[in-house]
Design a protein around this motif. Structure first.
Motif, PDB file in Angstrom:
ATOM      1  N   ILE A   9     -31.028  90.459  66.445  1.00 33.03           N
ATOM      2  CA  ILE A   9     -30.013  90.280  67.484  1.00 33.03           C
ATOM      3  C   ILE A   9     -28.639  90.657  66.939  1.00 33.03           C
ATOM      4  O   ILE A   9     -27.854  91.328  67.604  1.00 33.03           O
ATOM      5  CB  ILE A   9     -30.012  88.833  68.034  1.00 33.03           C
ATOM      6  N   GLU A  10     -28.325  90.232  65.726  1.00 36.68           N
ATOM      7  CA  GLU A  10     -27.025  90.560  65.125  1.00 36.68           C
ATOM      8  C   GLU A  10     -26.846  92.073  65.000  1.00 36.68           C
ATOM      9  O   GLU A  10     -25.756  92.588  65.243  1.00 36.68           O
ATOM     10  CB  GLU A  10     -26.885  89.895  63.760  1.00 36.68           C
ATOM     11  N   LYS A  11     -27.909  92.783  64.650  1.00 31.44           N
ATOM     12  CA  LYS A  11     -27.823  94.247  64.543  1.00 31.44           C
ATOM     13  C   LYS A  11     -27.507  94.882  65.893  1.00 31.44           C
ATOM     14  O   LYS A  11     -26.694  95.802  65.987  1.00 31.44           O
ATOM     15  CB  LYS A  11     -29.127  94.821  63.987  1.00 31.44           C
ATOM     16  N   GLU A  12     -28.146  94.404  66.946  1.00 31.17           N
ATOM     17  CA  GLU A  12     -27.872  94.948  68.278  1.00 31.17           C
ATOM     18  C   GLU A  12     -26.463  94.591  68.727  1.00 31.17           C
ATOM     19  O   GLU A  12     -25.791  95.404  69.369  1.00 31.17           O
ATOM     20  CB  GLU A  12     -28.905  94.438  69.290  1.00 31.17           C
ATOM     21  N   VAL A  13     -25.997  93.389  68.389  1.00 32.89           N
ATOM     22  CA  VAL A  13     -24.616  93.004  68.713  1.00 32.89           C
ATOM     23  C   VAL A  13     -23.650  93.966  68.032  1.00 32.89           C
ATOM     24  O   VAL A  13     -22.689  94.432  68.651  1.00 32.89           O
ATOM     25  CB  VAL A  13     -24.348  91.528  68.326  1.00 32.89           C
ATOM     26  N   LEU A  14     -23.896  94.310  66.779  1.00 35.90           N
ATOM     27  CA  LEU A  14     -23.024  95.261  66.080  1.00 35.90           C
ATOM     28  C   LEU A  14     -23.031  96.619  66.789  1.00 35.90           C
ATOM     29  O   LEU A  14     -21.963  97.218  66.992  1.00 35.90           O
ATOM     30  CB  LEU A  14     -23.443  95.429  64.624  1.00 35.90           C
ATOM     31  N   CYS A  15     -24.182  97.092  67.184  1.00 36.45           N
ATOM     32  CA  CYS A  15     -24.255  98.377  67.910  1.00 36.45           C
ATOM     33  C   CYS A  15     -23.395  98.334  69.162  1.00 36.45           C
ATOM     34  O   CYS A  15     -22.670  99.292  69.459  1.00 36.45           O
ATOM     35  CB  CYS A  15     -25.700  98.710  68.273  1.00 36.45           C
TER      36      CYS A  15
ATOM     37  N   PRO B 231     -11.456  95.002  66.571  1.00 39.69           N
ATOM     38  CA  PRO B 231     -11.724  94.837  65.142  1.00 39.69           C
ATOM     39  C   PRO B 231     -13.066  94.147  64.897  1.00 39.69           C
ATOM     40  O   PRO B 231     -13.491  93.289  65.668  1.00 39.69           O
ATOM     41  CB  PRO B 231     -10.557  93.972  64.660  1.00 39.69           C
ATOM     42  N   ILE B 232     -13.713  94.549  63.804  1.00 40.72           N
ATOM     43  CA  ILE B 232     -15.016  94.012  63.431  1.00 40.72           C
ATOM     44  C   ILE B 232     -15.000  93.744  61.933  1.00 40.72           C
ATOM     45  O   ILE B 232     -14.512  94.576  61.151  1.00 40.72           O
ATOM     46  CB  ILE B 232     -16.150  95.017  63.745  1.00 40.72           C
ATOM     47  N   ILE B 233     -15.571  92.603  61.537  1.00 39.43           N
ATOM     48  CA  ILE B 233     -15.741  92.291  60.116  1.00 39.43           C
ATOM     49  C   ILE B 233     -17.233  92.124  59.857  1.00 39.43           C
ATOM     50  O   ILE B 233     -17.909  91.351  60.546  1.00 39.43           O
ATOM     51  CB  ILE B 233     -14.975  91.016  59.712  1.00 39.43           C
ATOM     52  N   ILE B 234     -17.723  92.855  58.873  1.00 34.65           N
ATOM     53  CA  ILE B 234     -19.124  92.771  58.467  1.00 34.65           C
ATOM     54  C   ILE B 234     -19.169  92.064  57.122  1.00 34.65           C
ATOM     55  O   ILE B 234     -18.511  92.495  56.171  1.00 34.65           O
ATOM     56  CB  ILE B 234     -19.752  94.169  58.344  1.00 34.65           C
ATOM     57  N   ALA B 235     -19.915  90.976  57.049  1.00 32.97           N
ATOM     58  CA  ALA B 235     -20.058  90.214  55.813  1.00 32.97           C
ATOM     59  C   ALA B 235     -21.461  90.456  55.257  1.00 32.97           C
ATOM     60  O   ALA B 235     -22.455  90.155  55.922  1.00 32.97           O
ATOM     61  CB  ALA B 235     -19.828  88.732  56.072  1.00 32.97           C
ATOM     62  N   LEU B 236     -21.528  90.994  54.067  1.00 31.27           N
ATOM     63  CA  LEU B 236     -22.814  91.324  53.460  1.00 31.27           C
ATOM     64  C   LEU B 236     -23.273  90.233  52.497  1.00 31.27           C
ATOM     65  O   LEU B 236     -22.454  89.572  51.866  1.00 31.27           O
ATOM     66  CB  LEU B 236     -22.712  92.654  52.702  1.00 31.27           C
ATOM     67  N   ALA B 237     -24.582  90.089  52.361  1.00 28.00           N
ATOM     68  CA  ALA B 237     -25.180  89.154  51.408  1.00 28.00           C
ATOM     69  C   ALA B 237     -25.672  89.927  50.188  1.00 28.00           C
ATOM     70  O   ALA B 237     -26.670  89.577  49.560  1.00 28.00           O
ATOM     71  CB  ALA B 237     -26.317  88.386  52.060  1.00 28.00           C
ATOM     72  N   GLN B 238     -24.972  90.996  49.867  1.00 36.96           N
ATOM     73  CA  GLN B 238     -25.260  91.848  48.713  1.00 36.96           C
ATOM     74  C   GLN B 238     -23.962  92.559  48.368  1.00 36.96           C
ATOM     75  O   GLN B 238     -22.956  92.373  49.039  1.00 36.96           O
ATOM     76  CB  GLN B 238     -26.360  92.854  49.043  1.00 36.96           C
ATOM     77  N   GLY B 239     -23.988  93.385  47.336  1.00 34.43           N
ATOM     78  CA  GLY B 239     -22.791  94.127  46.962  1.00 34.43           C
ATOM     79  C   GLY B 239     -22.443  95.203  47.983  1.00 34.43           C
ATOM     80  O   GLY B 239     -23.213  95.486  48.897  1.00 34.43           O
ATOM     81  N   LEU B 240     -21.285  95.784  47.799  1.00 34.61           N
ATOM     82  CA  LEU B 240     -20.785  96.800  48.741  1.00 34.61           C
ATOM     83  C   LEU B 240     -21.239  98.215  48.390  1.00 34.61           C
ATOM     84  O   LEU B 240     -20.616  99.183  48.799  1.00 34.61           O
ATOM     85  CB  LEU B 240     -19.253  96.749  48.774  1.00 34.61           C
ATOM     86  N   ASN B 241     -22.323  98.333  47.670  1.00 39.44           N
ATOM     87  CA  ASN B 241     -22.745  99.653  47.195  1.00 39.44           C
ATOM     88  C   ASN B 241     -23.564 100.468  48.201  1.00 39.44           C
ATOM     89  O   ASN B 241     -23.722 101.659  48.007  1.00 39.44           O
ATOM     90  CB  ASN B 241     -23.531  99.509  45.885  1.00 39.44           C
ATOM     91  N   ARG B 242     -24.062  99.853  49.269  1.00 37.77           N
ATOM     92  CA  ARG B 242     -24.892 100.591  50.229  1.00 37.77           C
ATOM     93  C   ARG B 242     -24.389 100.362  51.639  1.00 37.77           C
ATOM     94  O   ARG B 242     -24.914  99.544  52.378  1.00 37.77           O
ATOM     95  CB  ARG B 242     -26.352 100.148  50.107  1.00 37.77           C
ATOM     96  N   LEU B 243     -23.365 101.109  52.006  1.00 37.13           N
ATOM     97  CA  LEU B 243     -22.800 100.978  53.344  1.00 37.13           C
ATOM     98  C   LEU B 243     -23.407 102.008  54.282  1.00 37.13           C
ATOM     99  O   LEU B 243     -23.728 103.126  53.870  1.00 37.13           O
ATOM    100  CB  LEU B 243     -21.284 101.159  53.303  1.00 37.13           C
ATOM    101  N   ASP B 244     -23.552 101.638  55.526  1.00 34.56           N
ATOM    102  CA  ASP B 244     -24.086 102.534  56.545  1.00 34.56           C
ATOM    103  C   ASP B 244     -23.094 103.679  56.760  1.00 34.56           C
ATOM    104  O   ASP B 244     -21.912 103.428  57.018  1.00 34.56           O
ATOM    105  CB  ASP B 244     -24.279 101.753  57.839  1.00 34.56           C
ATOM    106  N   PRO B 245     -23.529 104.931  56.677  1.00 34.10           N
ATOM    107  CA  PRO B 245     -22.619 106.066  56.881  1.00 34.10           C
ATOM    108  C   PRO B 245     -21.939 106.046  58.257  1.00 34.10           C
ATOM    109  O   PRO B 245     -20.829 106.552  58.396  1.00 34.10           O
ATOM    110  CB  PRO B 245     -23.527 107.294  56.754  1.00 34.10           C
ATOM    111  N   GLU B 246     -22.564 105.430  59.244  1.00 33.51           N
ATOM    112  CA  GLU B 246     -21.973 105.343  60.582  1.00 33.51           C
ATOM    113  C   GLU B 246     -20.682 104.523  60.573  1.00 33.51           C
ATOM    114  O   GLU B 246     -19.832 104.678  61.441  1.00 33.51           O
ATOM    115  CB  GLU B 246     -22.972 104.715  61.561  1.00 33.51           C
ATOM    116  N   TRP B 247     -20.523 103.647  59.593  1.00 33.14           N
ATOM    117  CA  TRP B 247     -19.336 102.799  59.526  1.00 33.14           C
ATOM    118  C   TRP B 247     -18.100 103.550  59.068  1.00 33.14           C
ATOM    119  O   TRP B 247     -16.984 103.081  59.257  1.00 33.14           O
ATOM    120  CB  TRP B 247     -19.570 101.622  58.604  1.00 33.14           C
TER     121      TRP B 247
END
Length: 149
Positions: free
Chosen positions: A53-59, A67-83
């Motif tokens: 559901i969270e993924k669809e909300v982001l879409c 404005p949108i803030i994305i909080a990851l539960a991992q490092g910032l090394n693999r970001l979606d190219p669409e961002w």
């Protein structure tokens, strides 16, 4: 905290959005209507955008210009190219508590990420919290901020 993007978004009024990975269909329908309303209202939404559901909300939110803030539960090394274009326009901030070497989220990291989001947010919206799950436990600690869809 590590970040990429517009850190000034942290100064805005923020609504955290969370949903358990398992959910009833009516929770999804409510969440999607809520996301569309937030997009139209220009609300800054912070989430891990990890559960389905969270993924669809982001879409849905990315279709707007709020404005949108994305909080990851991992490092910032693999970001979606669409961002990338949203980062460049200044409407997106990606944050994490974790060093780049942390490459995969786990249950404890997701719990800590969710706690961080709740602490940063002015309001917390829960689409669905599975009974007995970690999200339900986390929300019980901050009842004054939480609204269930």
């Amino acid at each position: 905290m590590h970040s990429i993007g517009n850190v000034a978004l942290l100064d805005l009024r923020k609504v955290a959005f969370l949903c358990s990975r398992k959910f009833p269909q009516e929770a999804a329908e409510k969440a999607y209507r809520w996301a569309d309303a937030q997009r139209l209202a220009g609300t800054c939404v912070i989430s891990g955008y990890h559960s389905p559901i969270e993924k669809e909300v982001l879409c849905r939110l990315l279709q707007g210009n709020q404005p949108i803030i994305i909080a990851l539960a991992q490092g910032l090394n693999r970001l979606d190219p669409e961002w990338e274009r949203h980062l460049e326009s200044g409407r997106l901030l990606v944050i994490s508590r974790y060093a780049q070497s942390v490459s995969h989220p786990c249950e404890s990291k997701c719990y800590q990420r969710n706690k961080m989001m709740i602490d940063l947010a002015d309001t917390v919206v829960i689409a669905h919290a599975s009974p007995g799950g970690s999200l339900e436990r986390l929300c019980s600690d901050c009842a004054g901020k939480v609204m269930v869809l």
